[in-house]
Motif scaffolding. Structure first.
Motif, PDB file in Angstrom:
ATOM      1  N   ARG A 210      -5.289  25.078 -47.743  1.00 14.78           N
ATOM      2  CA  ARG A 210      -6.656  25.601 -47.679  1.00 14.78           C
ATOM      3  C   ARG A 210      -6.656  27.125 -47.676  1.00 14.78           C
ATOM      4  O   ARG A 210      -7.473  27.756 -48.331  1.00 14.78           O
ATOM      5  CB  ARG A 210      -7.376  25.064 -46.436  1.00 14.78           C
ATOM      6  CG  ARG A 210      -7.707  23.592 -46.526  1.00 14.78           C
ATOM      7  CD  ARG A 210      -8.403  23.127 -45.258  1.00 14.78           C
ATOM      8  NE  ARG A 210      -9.645  23.853 -45.035  1.00 14.78           N
ATOM      9  CZ  ARG A 210     -10.790  23.518 -45.604  1.00 14.78           C
ATOM     10  NH1 ARG A 210     -10.858  22.495 -46.411  1.00 14.78           N
ATOM     11  NH2 ARG A 210     -11.876  24.226 -45.368  1.00 14.78           N
TER      12      ARG A 210
ATOM     13  N   LEU B  55     -10.065  28.590 -49.281  1.00 11.44           N
ATOM     14  CA  LEU B  55     -11.138  27.762 -48.730  1.00 11.44           C
ATOM     15  C   LEU B  55     -11.321  28.046 -47.257  1.00 11.44           C
ATOM     16  O   LEU B  55     -12.385  27.885 -46.698  1.00 11.44           O
ATOM     17  CB  LEU B  55     -10.816  26.286 -48.927  1.00 11.44           C
ATOM     18  CG  LEU B  55     -10.831  25.815 -50.374  1.00 11.44           C
ATOM     19  CD1 LEU B  55     -10.308  24.396 -50.469  1.00 11.44           C
ATOM     20  CD2 LEU B  55     -12.225  25.904 -50.937  1.00 11.44           C
TER      21      LEU B  55
ATOM     22  N   SER C 202     -14.497  31.162 -56.731  1.00 11.00           N
ATOM     23  CA  SER C 202     -14.833  29.873 -57.313  1.00 11.00           C
ATOM     24  C   SER C 202     -14.432  29.813 -58.787  1.00 11.00           C
ATOM     25  O   SER C 202     -13.961  28.800 -59.289  1.00 11.00           O
ATOM     26  CB  SER C 202     -16.325  29.636 -57.130  1.00 11.00           C
ATOM     27  OG  SER C 202     -16.769  28.658 -57.997  1.00 11.00           O
TER      28      SER C 202
ATOM     29  N   ARG D  42     -10.786  29.217 -59.006  1.00  5.63           N
ATOM     30  CA  ARG D  42     -10.386  27.871 -58.604  1.00  5.63           C
ATOM     31  C   ARG D  42     -10.633  26.835 -59.689  1.00  5.63           C
ATOM     32  O   ARG D  42     -10.234  25.692 -59.549  1.00  5.63           O
ATOM     33  CB  ARG D  42     -11.109  27.476 -57.325  1.00  5.63           C
ATOM     34  CG  ARG D  42     -10.532  28.112 -56.086  1.00  5.63           C
ATOM     35  CD  ARG D  42     -10.932  27.353 -54.847  1.00  5.63           C
ATOM     36  NE  ARG D  42     -12.352  27.431 -54.602  1.00  5.63           N
ATOM     37  CZ  ARG D  42     -12.902  28.326 -53.809  1.00  5.63           C
ATOM     38  NH1 ARG D  42     -12.173  29.197 -53.192  1.00  5.63           N
ATOM     39  NH2 ARG D  42     -14.208  28.321 -53.634  1.00  5.63           N
ATOM     40  N   ARG D  43     -11.327  27.244 -60.770  1.00  8.43           N
ATOM     41  CA  ARG D  43     -11.504  26.302 -61.866  1.00  8.43           C
ATOM     42  C   ARG D  43     -10.177  25.830 -62.437  1.00  8.43           C
ATOM     43  O   ARG D  43     -10.100  24.783 -63.046  1.00  8.43           O
ATOM     44  CB  ARG D  43     -12.273  26.968 -62.991  1.00  8.43           C
ATOM     45  CG  ARG D  43     -13.695  27.183 -62.665  1.00  8.43           C
ATOM     46  CD  ARG D  43     -14.370  27.827 -63.820  1.00  8.43           C
ATOM     47  NE  ARG D  43     -15.760  28.056 -63.507  1.00  8.43           N
ATOM     48  CZ  ARG D  43     -16.612  28.538 -64.380  1.00  8.43           C
ATOM     49  NH1 ARG D  43     -16.218  28.845 -65.591  1.00  8.43           N
ATOM     50  NH2 ARG D  43     -17.868  28.705 -64.028  1.00  8.43           N
TER      51      ARG D  43
ATOM     52  N   VAL E 237      -7.688  25.006 -60.737  1.00  7.35           N
ATOM     53  CA  VAL E 237      -6.980  24.230 -59.723  1.00  7.35           C
ATOM     54  C   VAL E 237      -7.504  22.807 -59.760  1.00  7.35           C
ATOM     55  O   VAL E 237      -8.705  22.590 -59.874  1.00  7.35           O
ATOM     56  CB  VAL E 237      -7.219  24.813 -58.317  1.00  7.35           C
ATOM     57  CG1 VAL E 237      -6.522  23.974 -57.273  1.00  7.35           C
ATOM     58  CG2 VAL E 237      -6.733  26.240 -58.252  1.00  7.35           C
ATOM     59  N   ALA E 238      -6.620  21.833 -59.694  1.00  7.93           N
ATOM     60  CA  ALA E 238      -7.058  20.441 -59.642  1.00  7.93           C
ATOM     61  C   ALA E 238      -6.521  19.792 -58.376  1.00  7.93           C
ATOM     62  O   ALA E 238      -5.476  20.187 -57.875  1.00  7.93           O
ATOM     63  CB  ALA E 238      -6.557  19.691 -60.861  1.00  7.93           C
ATOM     64  N   PHE E 239      -7.287  18.818 -57.869  1.00 10.81           N
ATOM     65  CA  PHE E 239      -6.888  18.132 -56.645  1.00 10.81           C
ATOM     66  C   PHE E 239      -6.659  16.662 -56.899  1.00 10.81           C
ATOM     67  O   PHE E 239      -7.440  16.022 -57.587  1.00 10.81           O
ATOM     68  CB  PHE E 239      -8.000  18.231 -55.600  1.00 10.81           C
ATOM     69  CG  PHE E 239      -7.985  19.509 -54.865  1.00 10.81           C
ATOM     70  CD1 PHE E 239      -7.285  19.628 -53.705  1.00 10.81           C
ATOM     71  CD2 PHE E 239      -8.671  20.597 -55.354  1.00 10.81           C
ATOM     72  CE1 PHE E 239      -7.262  20.824 -53.033  1.00 10.81           C
ATOM     73  CE2 PHE E 239      -8.651  21.785 -54.698  1.00 10.81           C
ATOM     74  CZ  PHE E 239      -7.944  21.898 -53.532  1.00 10.81           C
TER      75      PHE E 239
ATOM     76  N   PRO F  97     -15.502  18.347 -64.859  1.00 13.90           N
ATOM     77  CA  PRO F  97     -14.815  19.643 -64.961  1.00 13.90           C
ATOM     78  C   PRO F  97     -14.986  20.263 -66.344  1.00 13.90           C
ATOM     79  O   PRO F  97     -15.136  21.485 -66.464  1.00 13.90           O
ATOM     80  CB  PRO F  97     -13.346  19.280 -64.707  1.00 13.90           C
ATOM     81  CG  PRO F  97     -13.358  17.988 -64.040  1.00 13.90           C
ATOM     82  CD  PRO F  97     -14.592  17.273 -64.464  1.00 13.90           C
TER      83      PRO F  97
ATOM     84  N   ALA G  92     -18.732  21.381 -66.645  1.00 10.55           N
ATOM     85  CA  ALA G  92     -19.128  22.449 -65.728  1.00 10.55           C
ATOM     86  C   ALA G  92     -18.494  23.778 -66.120  1.00 10.55           C
ATOM     87  O   ALA G  92     -19.063  24.837 -65.881  1.00 10.55           O
ATOM     88  CB  ALA G  92     -18.733  22.075 -64.300  1.00 10.55           C
ATOM     89  N   HIS G  93     -17.323  23.723 -66.717  1.00 14.79           N
ATOM     90  CA  HIS G  93     -16.590  24.963 -66.950  1.00 14.79           C
ATOM     91  C   HIS G  93     -16.637  25.426 -68.395  1.00 14.79           C
ATOM     92  O   HIS G  93     -16.534  26.596 -68.687  1.00 14.79           O
ATOM     93  CB  HIS G  93     -15.124  24.802 -66.538  1.00 14.79           C
ATOM     94  CG  HIS G  93     -14.978  24.436 -65.095  1.00 14.79           C
ATOM     95  ND1 HIS G  93     -13.850  23.860 -64.582  1.00 14.79           N
ATOM     96  CD2 HIS G  93     -15.833  24.556 -64.069  1.00 14.79           C
ATOM     97  CE1 HIS G  93     -14.016  23.647 -63.300  1.00 14.79           C
ATOM     98  NE2 HIS G  93     -15.208  24.039 -62.962  1.00 14.79           N
TER      99      HIS G  93
ATOM    100  N   ALA H 289     -13.709  23.090 -54.272  1.00 13.17           N
ATOM    101  CA  ALA H 289     -12.335  23.582 -54.332  1.00 13.17           C
ATOM    102  C   ALA H 289     -11.822  23.608 -55.766  1.00 13.17           C
ATOM    103  O   ALA H 289     -10.891  24.333 -56.081  1.00 13.17           O
ATOM    104  CB  ALA H 289     -11.433  22.701 -53.471  1.00 13.17           C
ATOM    105  N   MET H 290     -12.429  22.803 -56.644  1.00 11.30           N
ATOM    106  CA  MET H 290     -12.049  22.845 -58.053  1.00 11.30           C
ATOM    107  C   MET H 290     -12.902  23.843 -58.818  1.00 11.30           C
ATOM    108  O   MET H 290     -12.851  23.898 -60.045  1.00 11.30           O
ATOM    109  CB  MET H 290     -12.186  21.473 -58.689  1.00 11.30           C
ATOM    110  CG  MET H 290     -11.120  20.512 -58.235  1.00 11.30           C
ATOM    111  SD  MET H 290     -11.337  18.875 -58.940  1.00 11.30           S
ATOM    112  CE  MET H 290     -10.793  19.132 -60.619  1.00 11.30           C
ATOM    113  N   GLY H 291     -13.708  24.595 -58.099  1.00  6.39           N
ATOM    114  CA  GLY H 291     -14.472  25.649 -58.744  1.00  6.39           C
ATOM    115  C   GLY H 291     -15.733  25.166 -59.431  1.00  6.39           C
ATOM    116  O   GLY H 291     -16.262  25.841 -60.305  1.00  6.39           O
ATOM    117  N   ILE H 292     -16.244  24.002 -59.057  1.00  3.97           N
ATOM    118  CA  ILE H 292     -17.502  23.539 -59.655  1.00  3.97           C
ATOM    119  C   ILE H 292     -18.657  24.253 -58.958  1.00  3.97           C
ATOM    120  O   ILE H 292     -18.714  24.307 -57.728  1.00  3.97           O
ATOM    121  CB  ILE H 292     -17.601  22.015 -59.553  1.00  3.97           C
ATOM    122  CG1 ILE H 292     -16.558  21.461 -60.500  1.00  3.97           C
ATOM    123  CG2 ILE H 292     -18.985  21.530 -59.897  1.00  3.97           C
ATOM    124  CD1 ILE H 292     -16.485  20.021 -60.649  1.00  3.97           C
TER     125      ILE H 292
END
Lengths: 526, 272
Positions: free
Chosen positions: A316, A321, A345, A348-349, A351-353, A374, A377-378, B175-178
């Motif tokens: 985190r 975060l 933000s 962080r695009r 970055v994947a979880f 994703p 949005a991006h 956290a994924m930037g959305i």
């Protein structure tokens, strides 16, 4: 034979849902003597859930049940009736807040269970529970359990539940996925304690599970079921030795083993640094002894440790975060701490979880929307391109045949987990954070999930940050590891080196926890 | 089925909801066709003897001025429903929409708004409506009723959306930037899809009660447009010896509110 007391005799138990289809459990028969333990091993939906439901006396009203069950010295009664057992049955559920009423302390609830089962006043039941907890080696103090279920960590909860079951001095313990979500080390300790208590109290144990660890550690008989039918029943050691039914063999073959061979893998030192962490402190100590490390593009690092050891706080903090008490994080050559929320933000695009939490996806979204998000949005991509990426990602995780308009809420845990991977794949991340990806899955799903993740790593150039308590997962997905304990870094290095010669006793404990007895230590089949 | 409670509703509850919606459907038909169904036009007096008991000619009897109570009830119902629809639109637009947006505001602003609305939601809506009418004019009674019912809708929607905002999946998405705007749009769409029918039915019940009471007190509908509340008020002097002139409009009102409540699913337990 006659000197051992028969505890349970199930004959031809069949459980079916209304509306036809194959029965959940098909003419299942089983006998269990005092002091004996049986592990019922099967995937999710194999019928072990139905078995526990019926035995525990909480069958659905819609279940159609046939067959008979005989408890102890009583007579065989139709299984469809609520069991009025002449023996004491203790139930050992999953250590999850859902097993409890949310607003009352766990200790109080467990005391109530003991009091009701023993028919004793609350005060003496509380005393029994306290004594049971004291007897269990390594269990937390009773006062630690006196918090609401949501605030209690699962390992403490598992200790509490185990003590509660033992305090009932049961004749039969019904364990339902009892330790599924815990780390391997905790599972190992708890299983050892359970086995010791079984020897002491002499109860019969029926352990329904999807994982192989209980089967390998508890010993005794193993009943492998699939689609409601018994595939095989036999001694745990024999099934593990390979002289078994083909299905059982594939199961045992899939057990991950640690490999001491040099990893052929991707060189850790390639490309530019993606993530640089300088002197990051997880607890405000005031001393400057924070964690410093670097993750290069395409490299991968495992953060190994038990629940609450500080791995997640580190992640985190690394992603900006949460702010760590001290230290600096540079992601893709930008200092995260000086960025505004909006700019962070944007970073962080990439970055994947992928997490073991089942609520990581919006339950209201459809399968397709989840994967598309994703991308939409991006990037402003045309529809057909988005659909193409989505299809490719879903194929790679094995979800392409699912109806894309189903909602996430209607999916099972395994499907949700794979959907997270698909969502990560389309995002083409620079960094993939993988957090306990196998938690709560049965052995079968774990195998596939491992393959999906290794495939993801092989195909994409993402860097990996793997949070896990299981060294086999760490080894499958990473080259280097940092081992944490109590929010402190205790050991770091190449995983192979750590496995060969762990320097810290905590690390050796974690390694032992995933080294199953009675199984040949072959390198994993690739 | 609401978004948070994903468990299937018990059979009885869905049955009651079905009953509620069917009732509302029938009322909608009656209201649209009221001019054809009613034997007499609205406000036509002297059609029979004054205060005649229910008979085959006048199934609901006649009132003080010799108006046919059946026709008047139908016309009154249509006036009530029309005004209630307007009022619920106001309540939903003001309460629901603002509630959803407020849940996404920066934490301090959102919390302040929520607290203020919580205070308003705690005041009986009838008093708020009377206050609003006093401040404006009684022409705006539907608007006032809508505003009075808005705080409760605001609080409910706000809390649901705020729960979504705090949820784990929203955190992972961030956290994924959305972007926050994407998340808000997502929440609004799903909130609308999952709860609009329930929210609308509940608002309809609430504003119907407010509007009728306001009319009964004489601050609502103005003659010649007579709604059910006004009819009951007009018939109250003769109630003890000619019950039908007040009882049938009241019955219509009860059926309307009951249907709306049933359609909303009787979710009293869900209150914040």
């Amino acid at each position: 034979m006659s000197d051992v007391r028969r505890i349970l005799e199930i004959a031809e138990l069949t459980v079916a849902k209304p509306g036809g289809g194959a029965p959940e459990l098909d003419r299942f028969s089983l006998t269990l003597d005092a002091g004996e333990s049986v592990v019922v091993l099967g995937e999710t939906g194999s019928g072990k859930e139905a078995l526990v439901r019926v035995l525990g006396g909480f069958a659905d009203r819609t279940d159609q049940i046939a067959g008979t069950i005989r408890f102890g010295d009583g007579e065989a009664r139709p299984a469809a009736k609520r069991p009025r057992a002449p023996i004491r049955i203790a139930y050992l559920p999953k250590p999850s807040p859902r097993s409890f009423v949310p607003h009352v302390g766990v200790l109080g609830q467990l005391t109530r269970v003991v009091a009701r089962k023993l028919g004793s006043p609350l005060a003496s039941a509380g005393e029994e529970l306290r004594l049971a907890l004291e007897r269990l080696e390594g269990a937390p103090a009773p006062a630690l359990l006196n918090v609401k279920p949501r605030l209690l960590d699962p390992v403490c909860m598992a200790w509490g539940l185990l003590a509660c079951a033992c305090a009932q001095t049961p004749d039969l313990v019904l364990a339902d996925h009892a330790l599924a979500d815990l780390g391997p080390k905790a599972v190992r300790t708890l299983l050892a304690v359970l086995a010791a208590e079984q020897k002491r109290l002499g109860f019969a144990l029926l352990y329904a599970t999807g994982g192989l660890q209980p089967a390998a550690r508890l010993g005794g008989r193993v009943v492998v079921i699939r689609r409601g039918r018994i595939v095989e029943e036999g001694d745990a050691a024999r099934l593990a030795s390979g002289h078994a039914h083909g299905y059982t063999q594939t199961l045992y073959k899939a057990i991950p083993r640690l490999s001491l061979a040099e990893s052929k893998g991707r060189a850790a030192a390639r490309g530019q640094p993606l993530l640089q962490v300088f002197g990051l402190d997880l607890v405000a100590t005031g001393r400057r002894e924070g964690i410093t490390f670097e993750l290069r593009r395409g490299a991968s690092l495992a953060l190994v440790g038990e629940e609450g050891s500080g791995r997640r706080e580190l992640v985190r903090a690394v992603l900006g975060l949460a702010r760590a008490p001290a230290g600096r994080v540079v992601f893709d050559a930008v200092d995260l701490n000086i960025l505004s929320q909006a700019m962070a933000s944007r970073l962080r695009r990439r970055v994947a979880f992928i997490t073991g939490a089942d609520d990581a996806l919006d339950p209201r979204m459809t399968l397709w929307d989840t994967v598309d998000e994703p991308l939409r949005a991006h990037l402003k991509l045309p529809r057909d391109l988005v659909a193409g990426y989505r299809e490719a990602a879903l194929k790679r995780v094995g979800l392409a045949s699912h109806d894309g308009r189903r909602t996430v809420a209607s999916l099972g845990a395994f499907d949700k987990r794979r959907l997270q991977v698909a969502r990560a794949i389309v995002a083409a991340p620079l960094l993939a954070v993988v957090d306990e990806p196998l938690r709560g899955l049965d052995a079968f799903a774990q195998t596939i999930m491992r393959e999906v993740l290794t495939d993801f790593r092989a195909q994409q150039d993402s860097a990996f940050l793997v949070v896990t308590s299981d060294f086999t997962v760490a080894q499958a997905l990473a080259d280097e590891a940092m081992v944490f304990k109590d929010k402190k870094l205790v050991e770091r290095g190449l995983i192979v080196d750590i496995l060969r010669s762990p320097k810290d006793p905590h690390t050796s404990g974690l390694i032992e926890a995933v080294t199953l007895p009675g199984l040949s230590q072959n390198p994993p089949p690739v | 089925m609401s978004a948070i409670d994903t468990a299937p509703a018990p059979v009885l509850r869905s049955f009651l909801r079905l009953v509620g919606w069917s009732g509302l459907g029938l009322i909608a038909v009656a209201v649209t066709l009221s001019d054809f169904l009613a034997p007499a036009p609205a406000g036509a007096s002297g059609l029979g003897p004054l205060l005649a008991a229910p008979s085959t000619l006048h199934p609901f009897g006649t009132d003080l001025l010799g108006r046919d109570v059946l026709s008047e009830t139908l016309h009154g119902l249509s006036v009530t429903v029309g005004r209630a629809l307007l009022a619920s639109a106001v309540a939903i637009a003001v309460g629901g929409l603002f509630g959803a947006v407020a849940a996404r505001l920066p934490r301090a602003a959102g919390a302040t708004l929520r607290a203020a609305m919580g205070v308003f939601a705690a005041i009986p809506a009838l008093l708020l409506a009377l206050l609003a009418i006093g401040l404006t004019a009684r022409l705006y009674a539907p608007l006032a009723a809508g505003l009075a019912a808005a705080p409760l809708a605001f609080v409910r929607t706000h809390d649901r959306v705020a729960a979504q905002r705090r949820s784990a999946h929203a955190e992972y998405a961030r956290a994924m930037g959305i972007a926050a705007a994407t998340l808000l749009r997502r929440d609004l769409i799903y909130e609308f899809r999952d709860t609009f029918a329930t929210v609308a039915a509940r608002a309809l019940a609430a504003v119907t009660i407010i509007l009728s009471t306001v009319s009964f007190l004489g601050f609502g509908a103005t003659p010649p447009a007579r709604d059910l509340g006004l009819m009951i008020a007009a018939a109250k002097t003769s109630y003890l010896y000619a019950w039908w002139a007040a009882a049938f409009p009241a019955l219509a009102l009860v059926v309307l509110i009951l249907c709306a409540r049933l359609a909303a699913g009787l979710e009293e337990g869900e209150r914040p």
